[in-house]
Design a protein around this motif. Structure first.
Motif, PDB file in Angstrom:
ATOM      1  N   GLU A 191     -59.547  28.502  55.318  1.00 33.40           N
ATOM      2  CA  GLU A 191     -60.098  28.977  56.584  1.00 33.40           C
ATOM      3  C   GLU A 191     -61.395  28.251  56.919  1.00 33.40           C
ATOM      4  O   GLU A 191     -61.637  27.895  58.080  1.00 33.40           O
ATOM      5  N   LYS A 206     -61.997  27.547  69.818  1.00 36.21           N
ATOM      6  CA  LYS A 206     -61.094  27.647  68.670  1.00 36.21           C
ATOM      7  C   LYS A 206     -61.882  27.987  67.410  1.00 36.21           C
ATOM      8  O   LYS A 206     -61.449  28.829  66.609  1.00 36.21           O
ATOM      9  N   LEU A 210     -61.378  31.299  65.084  1.00 32.10           N
ATOM     10  CA  LEU A 210     -61.120  31.183  63.649  1.00 32.10           C
ATOM     11  C   LEU A 210     -62.171  31.917  62.834  1.00 32.10           C
ATOM     12  O   LEU A 210     -61.844  32.568  61.828  1.00 32.10           O
ATOM     13  N   HIS A 214     -61.555  34.999  60.349  1.00 33.83           N
ATOM     14  CA  HIS A 214     -61.993  34.789  58.963  1.00 33.83           C
ATOM     15  C   HIS A 214     -62.842  35.953  58.464  1.00 33.83           C
ATOM     16  O   HIS A 214     -62.596  36.496  57.383  1.00 33.83           O
TER      17      HIS A 214
END
Length: 226
Positions: A191, A206, A210, A214
């Motif tokens: 990740e 993005k 993420l 995470h």
């Protein structure tokens, strides 16, 4: 125990000493702290110790007791999820802003951190992994260029380390927990790489998505580790 250097900011030094002992596991969750006892241990008057403990109460790590003194906050899953929601909001903003000026030199620094973390996982040096993970997130916040974010994130960072240290100590004491903990660490590395890839491509939205996933998944995994 060595006494801190005396100065006009003595209470700040004591504050850091006490936080350090909590994060190192020398002072444990639910443990009771009294200013008179720590003043004697550190060789200082009660006043700066009292001030340091009051600041730690404001930060949420110490809970005042009716009979006097403080208790170190226990590790509860409700607190953990609340903390990670706050952390997510700040770090999502940090990576969104960091993407605007995330050049090759910066990307190399974070790639190096990830590589060192991989190596620490292979060595089974879980304390080093924890330190490197903390450095990864702290440096991303600083990379945002937003002068307000590091200060806003600092208390949350310390509280997060408090929870993670408590769970790490449990994992190290149990072979099954430790194995599961290491497997989750390896997943988190993937990740981290995905976040850095998005930042390198200067895709702030993005990277932000993420990072949010995470951190919220990390809170869920920490619940499994408890």
């Amino acid at each position: 125990m060595n006494a801190p250097v005396r100065s006009s900011h003595l209470f700040e030094q004591i504050h850091e000493i006490l936080w350090g002992k909590i994060l190192q596991g020398e002072i444990e969750p639910t443990q009771r702290l009294k200013d008179v006892e720590w003043a004697a241990k550190l060789g200082v008057s009660r006043t700066p110790v009292r001030e340091a403990m009051r600041k730690m109460q404001q930060e949420g790590i110490l809970i005042p007791l009716n009979q006097g003194g403080y208790e170190v906050r226990s590790v509860t899953m409700t607190d953990l999820h609340d903390l990670y929601r706050c952390r997510s909001a700040l770090e999502v903003q940090a990576v969104r802003e960091a993407a605007e000026h995330f050049g090759p030199k910066v990307a190399k620094h974070f790639t190096s951190l990830i590589r060192m973390t991989d190596q620490a996982i292979e060595r089974n040096d879980l304390d080093r992994v924890l330190a490197l993970n903390s450095e990864f997130h702290r440096d991303l916040i600083e990379q945002s260029g937003n002068v307000h974010l590091p200060g806003l994130c600092e208390t949350i960072r310390k509280l997060t380390l408090f929870y993670r240290t408590a769970l790490l100590n449990r994992a190290k004491a149990d072979a099954r927990r430790k194995k599961d903990y290491v497997q989750r660490l390896k997943a988190k590395q993937k990740e981290h790489r995905a976040i850095i890839k998005a930042l390198t491509e200067q895709d702030g939205e993005k990277a932000a998505s993420l990072m949010q996933s995470h951190l919220l998944q990390t809170a869920q995994h920490m619940e499994l580790e408890s």
